[in-house]
Design an enzyme around this catalytic site. Structure first.
Site, mmCIF file in Angstrom:
data_model
loop_
_atom_site.group_PDB
_atom_site.id
_atom_site.type_symbol
_atom_site.label_atom_id
_atom_site.label_comp_id
_atom_site.label_asym_id
_atom_site.label_seq_id
_atom_site.Cartn_x
_atom_site.Cartn_y
_atom_site.Cartn_z
ATOM 1 C CE1 TYR A 146 -40.971 -22.719 -84.880
ATOM 2 C CE2 TYR A 146 -40.508 -24.292 -83.133
ATOM 3 C CZ TYR A 146 -41.186 -23.946 -84.293
ATOM 4 O OH TYR A 146 -42.078 -24.840 -84.860
ATOM 5 C CE LYS A 150 -44.445 -21.855 -84.161
ATOM 6 N NZ LYS A 150 -45.378 -21.664 -85.284
ATOM 7 C CB VAL A 189 -36.982 -37.343 -90.791
ATOM 8 C CG1 VAL A 189 -37.422 -38.404 -91.791
ATOM 9 C CG2 VAL A 189 -37.418 -37.722 -89.377
ATOM 10 C CG ASN A 191 -29.993 -32.839 -92.167
ATOM 11 O OD1 ASN A 191 -30.298 -32.198 -93.160
ATOM 12 N ND2 ASN A 191 -29.216 -32.359 -91.222
ATOM 13 C CD GLN A 210 -29.991 -36.417 -79.449
ATOM 14 O OE1 GLN A 210 -29.319 -37.226 -78.846
ATOM 15 N NE2 GLN A 210 -29.501 -35.713 -80.470
#
Ligand code: NAD
Ligand code: UDP
Length: 323
Positions: A146, A150, A189, A191, A210
């Site tokens: 990912y 990007k 969020v 989840n 974190q």
């Protein structure tokens, strides 16, 4: 002049909100979405009844069209670690292969817009992160398909701008949440909310210290529309778009628990190479997009998202958040 626009990934979470926003515009002539429904859902666009809109189901990396578009907005890519980590080659193809395939579909002088990510900063060593920060990314790590796709797509676009004057607009989105996230998306969020509404047990990876900066989708899409659409903007990006209020994972889990009496937090093993922090420096965004800000507090945005998921689950949506 009304524009013809192609949105890749328009059946996804952010893409479908952006499509709704663009369809409100009078200066839009046609809007084509290409989406292979990997992580997106037809339901996200089922409400659209606008003759300017059409959906083409298929892979962005092999999409063809007889015409050319005034503006291409390339969003096709999973954003959830749970999904992109399962299929790294497909993730790389969607981002880089998608951009390479779509570029020739732009009319001469057209604009190519791309949703990059705060993940290009990796596990950042400076906070907040300005666009000039070059990042701390591991190209052999578990998020590399990912992050690096990007980064490579950004490289492609900025090099095309340099050699051929391509009109590009690149945003780096920070953690975005809201209605139309898949129930099984796997991000924090959605989840936490779905877990609170079903099992009552919220899975926090590691100790939860974190942090992320949680942006409500309406605010983020507002920033995208302004940056992607306005001709008067000379800045091409990269541009950070996000909410700059940094909150720990444990604090948001506690907040979601407070919405459902009896729900509780369970700590699980830390996610591998989980970035410790993430917060956008919005100095440039304030200059480039005067008046724009991600004003929705996480408490307000979570309440709205909670209500949406509550209705989805009550209506029989698949109640299986990914732990
Ligand atoms: P999403 O998974 O909900 O949407 C992605 C969409 O792309 C889905 O509809 C999916 O089916 C489609 N897609 C994926 N691969 C495809 C392919 N090869 N061909 C055609 N369609 C394909 O994700 P999202 O949260 O809406 O993210 C949208 C974009 O924003 C992504 O590019 C993502 O990297 C970026 N972004 C999102 C966030 C976030 O917090 N949501 C943060 C940073 C960047
Ligand atoms: N997270 C968590 N429990 C979950 C899902 C995520 O504790 O069920 C954590 C995850 O480890 C990370 C943070 O929440 O520290 C944000 O994760 P998400 O997948 O939403 O986004 P990203 O890691 O890409 O920022």
């Amino acid at each position: 002049m009304p524009r013809s626009v192609l949105v890749s990934g328009g059946c996804g979470f952010i893409g479908s909100h952006l499509v709704d926003r663009l369809l409100r515009r009078d200066d839009l002539e046609a809007l084509v979405v290409v989406d292979n429904l990997w992580t997106g859902l037809r339901d996200n666009i089922a409400h659209i009844d606008d003759p300017r809109f059409s959906l083409r189901v298929g892979d962005v990396e092999s999409f063809t069209d007889s015409g050319h578009f005034d503006e291409i907005i390339h969003l096709a890519s999973p954003a959830s670690p749970a999904w992109y980590r399962r299929e790294p080659a497909r993730t790389i193809k969607a981002n880089i292969g998608g951009a390479l395939n779509l570029l020739p579909l732009l009319r001469p002088g057209g604009r190519f817009c791309f949703a990059s990510t705060s993940e290009v900063y990796g596990d950042p060593l400076v906070s907040p992160q300005p666009e000039s920060y070059r990042g701390s990314v591991d190209c052999t790590g578990p998020r590399a398909s990912y992050d690096e796709s990007k980064r490579c797509t950004e490289a492609l676009l900025f090099e095309e701008q340099r050699v051929s004057g391509l009109d590009v607009r690149v945003v780096r989105l920070f953690n975005t949440y809201g209605p139309r996230t898949r129930i099984d998306d796997g991000r924090a969020v959605s989840n936490f909310i779905c877990q609170a509404l079903t099992t009552g047990i919220l899975t926090v990876y590691g100790d939860g210290s974190q942090s992320r900066s949680w942006g409500y989708v309406d605010d983020i899409v507002d920033g995208l529309e302004r940056f992607f659409w306005r001709d008067s903007i000379s800045h091409r990006g990269p541009l950070n778009i996000g909410n700059n209020r940094e909150v720990s994972v444990l604090d948001i889990a506690k907040f979601v628990c407070s919405l459902v009496p009896g729900s509780r937090i369970e700590h699980h093993a830390p996610a591998p190479q989980d970035p410790t922090n993430r917060c956008p420096d919005l100095t440039l965004a304030r200059q480039v997009l005067p008046g724009w800000e991600a004003a929705t507090s996480y408490q307000e945005g979570f309440q709205r998202t909670f209500e949406w998921f509550r209705q989805q689950i009550a209506a029989g949506g698949e109640a299986a958040p990914k732990a």
